[in-house]
Scaffold this motif. Structure first.
Motif, PDB file in Angstrom:
ATOM      1  N   HIS A 153     -24.610  56.733  47.160  1.00 13.50           N
ATOM      2  CA  HIS A 153     -24.809  56.235  48.452  1.00 13.50           C
ATOM      3  C   HIS A 153     -24.412  55.554  49.724  1.00 13.50           C
ATOM      4  N   SER A 156     -19.686  51.686  50.370  1.00 20.24           N
ATOM      5  CA  SER A 156     -20.093  51.571  48.777  1.00 20.24           C
ATOM      6  C   SER A 156     -18.475  50.584  48.876  1.00 20.24           C
ATOM      7  N   HIS A 178     -24.747  48.813  47.192  1.00 21.27           N
ATOM      8  CA  HIS A 178     -24.206  50.093  48.204  1.00 21.27           C
ATOM      9  C   HIS A 178     -25.660  49.825  49.136  1.00 21.27           C
ATOM     10  N   ALA A 180     -30.177  50.989  49.935  1.00 19.39           N
ATOM     11  CA  ALA A 180     -30.705  51.542  49.330  1.00 19.39           C
ATOM     12  C   ALA A 180     -32.227  51.093  50.194  1.00 19.39           C
TER      13      ALA A 180
END
Length: 238
Positions: A153, A156, A178, A180
C-alpha cells in the motif's frame, strides 16, 4: 596565636549541626531527583478538553475525554514524547471525518479526515471489534506507533497494541496505517460508506504520507467506542 579549645558540649553541638546539614542536603538532593524523575508531562485533562472542544467540534465529547484520559495515563508510564494524540472515533459513521490528530503542545488540530474500519466490524458504522487473528475486524484501545515501511500500500506505519486483551495482537495481525483508494469522500459518495480494511487504519491517499510522517515513531493512538468491557478493563482507563 593560640586556638581556643572547645568544651565537650560545644563539640557535640557542632557534630549534631553537621549531621543535620548533611541530612538536609541529602533530602534536598533526593527531592530534586524525585522532581526530575516525576512526569512533568501529566495532563490537566479537563483543561485539554476545554482547549479542544471548540477546535474539534465534530469529535464526540466522550471520545475526546476518554482519549485524553488514556493518553494521560499512558504518558505517566513514559509513553509518547511528542505530545501528539490520534483519536479514531468509531461512534461516527465511515462517511464522517472521524480521525483526529491533536497537537497537545500547540493545542491545534493537525488532521481531521476519513479512516476505514475492518471488514467484519460493520458496514457504514463499526459496532463489532476483535483482536483475533483472521477476524478482519478493527480493534479498540490504545496503540503506540512504531516504524514506517514501504509495503503493497506504499508508505505505511506499524502500530503496537498496548491494551491487553483488546488490541495486543495488532503486530502479529499486521495492523498498520496505510493509504487506500476506498477511504475517500468520492468512494463514500458512490457507495454510501467507505470501503473496509482487514482491520487496518486505512486513510485517504492525499494525506497518508503526511499523516504517517507526523504520527510515526512513538505517538499514541486511541481507537474509541463505548464498549463496556474495554472501558472497564483497560489499564489506561481504570
Amino acid at each position: 596565636m593560640a586556638i581556643p579549645l572547645l568544651n565537650s558540649g560545644e563539640e557535640v553541638v557542632i557534630v549534631i549541626s553537621k549531621k543535620i546539614t548533611s541530612l538536609l542536603l541529602l533530602a534536598s538532593g533526593l527531592f530534586t531527583m524525585a522532581v526530575s524523575a516525576s512526569p512533568t508531562n501529566d495532563l490537566n485533562v479537563q483543561n485539554e478538553i476545554n482547549q479542544f472542544r471548540s477546535k474539534a467540534p465534530g469529535l464526540s465529547p466522550k471520545a475526546l475525554q476518554v482519549g485524553l484520559e488514556a493518553y494521560s495515563k499512558a504518558r505517566q508510564q513514559g509513553l509518547d514524547k511528542q505530545r501528539v494524540l490520534t483519536i479514531v472515533d468509531f461512534t461516527k459513521p465511515s462517511t464522517a471525518r472521524r480521525l483526529w490528530v491533536l497537537d497537545l503542545n500547540k493545542h491545534t488540530v493537525l488532521f481531521n479526515d476519513y479512516v476505514a474500519h475492518g471488514q467484519n466490524s460493520g458496514a457504514n458504522y463499526a459496532n463489532n471489534f476483535s483482536d483475533n487473528p483472521g477476524s478482519l475486524a478493527s480493534s479498540l484501545g490504545v496503540f503506540l506507533t512504531e516504524s514506517t515501511y514501504g509495503g503493497k500500500h506504499g508508505y505505511s506505519l506499524r502500530v503496537k497494541g498496548l491494551d491487553k486483551g483488546f488490541n495486543d495482537k495488532a503486530e502479529s495481525r499486521d495492523i498498520v496505517f496505510h493509504r487506500a483508494d476506498y477511504a475517500t469522500a468520492q468512494f463514500a459518495q458512490a457507495h454510501g460508506r467507505l470501503g473496509r480494511s482487514w482491520g487496518c487504519f486505512a486513510v485517504i491517499p492525499a494525506i497518508a504520507d503526511s499523516l504517517i510522517h507526523t504520527i510515526k515513531d512513538g505517538t499514541l493512538v486511541v481507537a474509541y467506542y463505548p464498549d463496556p468491557s474495554w472501558l472497564s478493563k483497560s489499564q489506561f482507563l481504570s
